[in-house]
Design an enzyme around this catalytic site. Sequence first.
Site, short mmCIF file in Angstrom:
data_model
loop_
_atom_site.label_atom_id
_atom_site.label_comp_id
_atom_site.label_asym_id
_atom_site.label_seq_id
_atom_site.Cartn_x
_atom_site.Cartn_y
_atom_site.Cartn_z
N PHE A 1 32.75 18.98 1.54
CA PHE A 1 32.52 20.30 0.91
C PHE A 1 32.07 20.06 -0.53
CE2 PHE A 1 33.25 24.07 -1.46
CZ PHE A 1 32.94 25.10 -0.58
N ASP B 1 32.17 13.61 -6.47
CA ASP B 1 32.51 15.02 -6.64
C ASP B 1 34.02 15.13 -6.82
OD1 ASP B 1 33.34 17.64 -6.22
OD2 ASP B 1 31.90 18.04 -4.63
N LYS C 1 37.35 23.34 -11.21
CA LYS C 1 38.71 23.73 -10.80
C LYS C 1 39.76 23.49 -11.89
CE LYS C 1 38.29 23.58 -5.78
NZ LYS C 1 38.65 24.92 -5.33
N THR D 1 20.39 29.45 -19.22
CA THR D 1 20.71 30.24 -20.41
C THR D 1 22.05 29.83 -21.01
OG1 THR D 1 19.43 32.14 -19.68
CG2 THR D 1 21.16 32.57 -21.28
#
Lengths: 498, 498
Positions: free
Chosen positions: A219, A325, A356, A381
């Site tokens: 994931f 990750d 997280k 931005t």
Amino acid sequence: MASISRSSLRLRSVMRVPGARTISTTPHLRAAAKPFFADEPTAPKLSTAIPGPKNKAAAAELDKVFDVRSINMLTDYSKSVGNYIADLDGNVLLDVYAQIASIPVGYNNPHLKQVAQSPEMITSLINRPALGNFPSADWAEILKTGILKVAPKGLDQVFTAMAGSDANETAYKAAFMYYRQRERGGPEKEFSDAELESTMQNQSPGSPQLSILSFKSAFHGRLFGSLSTTRSKPIHKLDIPAFDWPQATFPSLKYPLEEHAQENAQEEQRCLQEVERLIKEYHNPVAAVVVEPIQSEGGDNHASPAFFRGLREITKRNNVIFIVDEVQTGVGATGKFWAHDHWNLESPPDIVTFSKKAQTAGYYYGNPALRPNKPYRQFNTWMGDPSRALIFRGIIEEIERLGLVEHTAQTGAYLYSGLERLAQKYPEHFQNLRGKGQGTFIAWDTPKRDEFVAKAKGAGVNIGGSGQSAVRLRPMLVFQQHHADILLESIEKIIKQL
Amino acid sequence: MASISRSSLRLRSVMRVPGARTISTTPHLRAAAKPFFADEPTAPKLSTAIPGPKNKAAAAELDKVFDVRSINMLTDYSKSVGNYIADLDGNVLLDVYAQIASIPVGYNNPHLKQVAQSPEMITSLINRPALGNFPSADWAEILKTGILKVAPKGLDQVFTAMAGSDANETAYKAAFMYYRQRERGGPEKEFSDAELESTMQNQSPGSPQLSILSFKSAFHGRLFGSLSTTRSKPIHKLDIPAFDWPQATFPSLKYPLEEHAQENAQEEQRCLQEVERLIKEYHNPVAAVVVEPIQSEGGDNHASPAFFRGLREITKRNNVIFIVDEVQTGVGATGKFWAHDHWNLESPPDIVTFSKKAQTAGYYYGNPALRPNKPYRQFNTWMGDPSRALIFRGIIEEIERLGLVEHTAQTGAYLYSGLERLAQKYPEHFQNLRGKGQGTFIAWDTPKRDEFVAKAKGAGVNIGGSGQSAVRLRPMLVFQQHHADILLESIEKIIKQL
């Protein structure tokens, strides 16, 4: 097991008297370390069935404007303290799910409250900068004393982002640019006319058909690029166009690990060979391999440090960027600040992504060649949010002040031992107990997982699952031994109801 | 033109006395409306060449850990007030770029300061919820009194996000799910085994090869899905894999509009026909059309309300979702709260996305069928940030208290008239002046655009470009007539230096 049954009594007595808080007098609690939060409840409190009437009414009201079908519980954050989460009906649960593993230092942490009231916070909230164009005067200082203070070894630069998905996607973009730059012959090489023209048509060579290799059950997020590397469940992916990118098999280890060392090593070798074969042969060339240290949504799937060292070697040998990750594993929960600290890598990952528990997001890197060769190639931005970067700095300060990484390693060992005892007692409910030596990042499989998770609230705990059949524990870093005792007794109570 | 030259003198005199603030006594300022900010500077202040020594040193320090090649100026937000932005060297500029069009109610707005110090803000900062699972008790109330209070007509629901890119991408996901659900025969139809299996391989039918149609020169973000619809500049797209999605021509209008009415109408018809042809014929079926009311990064390209009404009709006729990307145009700058309010649509867009001046992000929708048929299909851990939703609520309160949408319509008309006068005086520097009746969302083309923007700081203003040759004005909603006077005189000053 004595302490478990003693405190089971305590928990039950609390639950018979809704509204009451009970100071425990059980010996194992008297001996425990001082609670981190002076005003934290000493036990869960159940006032109604969950969801109670106020929660149901509030969810019905919210449903008119906001999809509530995924709601777990409407939360009264003003009454949530430390490891305890409160709902609208007076129920207070020990929270070992912690906002999908994202609360590190407890609800209403007093130090974070100070940070939230600081002048820097106020200015960053009301004068939100476009960080790539108009960073604040103290942005370098905020990074150095915060996000970069805990940078993984060997990685000293950061690109800041908003959440795990865009942290991963910007990391992928960096990998693609790096790959093409190498093919092109270096950072000083100009783009060809064919590239400039074709990219405006979304065609190669300007928009090349390169790929990111991820693992089955992985994931990495749910936007279009990250979702193309996510392989957890069909419901995450159905109906959404995806890139034709390769997936390798993640090792499927047998437990207990000690009894299956040779088989598991062979399994990992097989997976590594598949990775290298895919890198060499996949029709869309592989620019990067992305991997979670522990597959956290896909079922709490672990692999050994040797496997990850193998991945690092293969990616290096094949000139492929190695992205770790750490969105769910990072920031202390495994008993190291970064889960990949467990691996003893000879050279660091090329990129490490985070979110997280950091409460902000981004990716770390070290190799200056991973900065794109021209400005505005990696840009948007806001490029993150300094308010959340300030919160992460406060979290780091709390982690350091209380020694929460080492603390979590110790509490995790204590909790794991308790779970081993439960697993011996209830073997039919505990398969593949895993996460030993990984702090509180612990999981096991159980045939009635959904029922287990559903009944947990009635036993005073908020707990989550992962993958098809795993119960995953994701306590905060302020989870202590006395919380572990309550959790263990609650688990036993749930099991007895199944 | 008299007032411009009078205050040009004033500006120059300020610039000769670094460090001094000058209270203007020119008649046009005495007659002007009361400033919104009591402590706002009355004129730009230039203390050094820009960048000055402190800014250069700070940028060099930041560069060690954070890519600074896109930096415009390091900013001292504590000294920035209202429409004025301050750097580290004592320079204070009138800011008509406003953090890439994202600051609505001025730096250090006192009302937002109160919001930032409120108990709701503190709890949302330190107890960040996973909004899809554990929304706070007052989340419905925060939405209704904030984000949803200004929902576009006909759209009463929201999916909250982090920034423009993921707002657009989650909108695209909703469109894809809607499209496949219709093909499948309704929300109650189950996924087929072929879909469930193929999506885990990133292959159709589970991961279908559908598309989003966007326009040439469009900008919708820089993550993988949004970037596949972005067609602004090669530098945004090079080396990044993209989906094979179609692009239609955006109308290229001739100015002044009054003199080219028939040509422009024909051009728009031609573009509409191309859109419909692509919808009918493109090899990857089109699930949605996404369009900006004004192409804001791609060069401030406008089209008429009739064009957008045509798009709405075509998408409706072809069962395609119509997504209006109001990330840059929304929240008042065009003199309406939403730019698409100018169009007088018979039926609303299916989806409107927002970010930037909202300081938070997401998409609005009205049709309940745009909620995916099962929970967890449109989901992620944070799903936005309540802290930023609270700031948006504060912004809405400020907009209402001060009447800033109507105010911006009026100030925009005043500014536009001044620019028309300058365009008559300096026709070689003003081509295609556009944005009449669009509040302060004004732009023009100029052959020496990059030089113009570079020299602006020396004339006391912070100003941005868009596309290849446009100067774009993006003042805040608190931009007043006396700021317009200063801007006009600064523009003239810059032109004289070119």
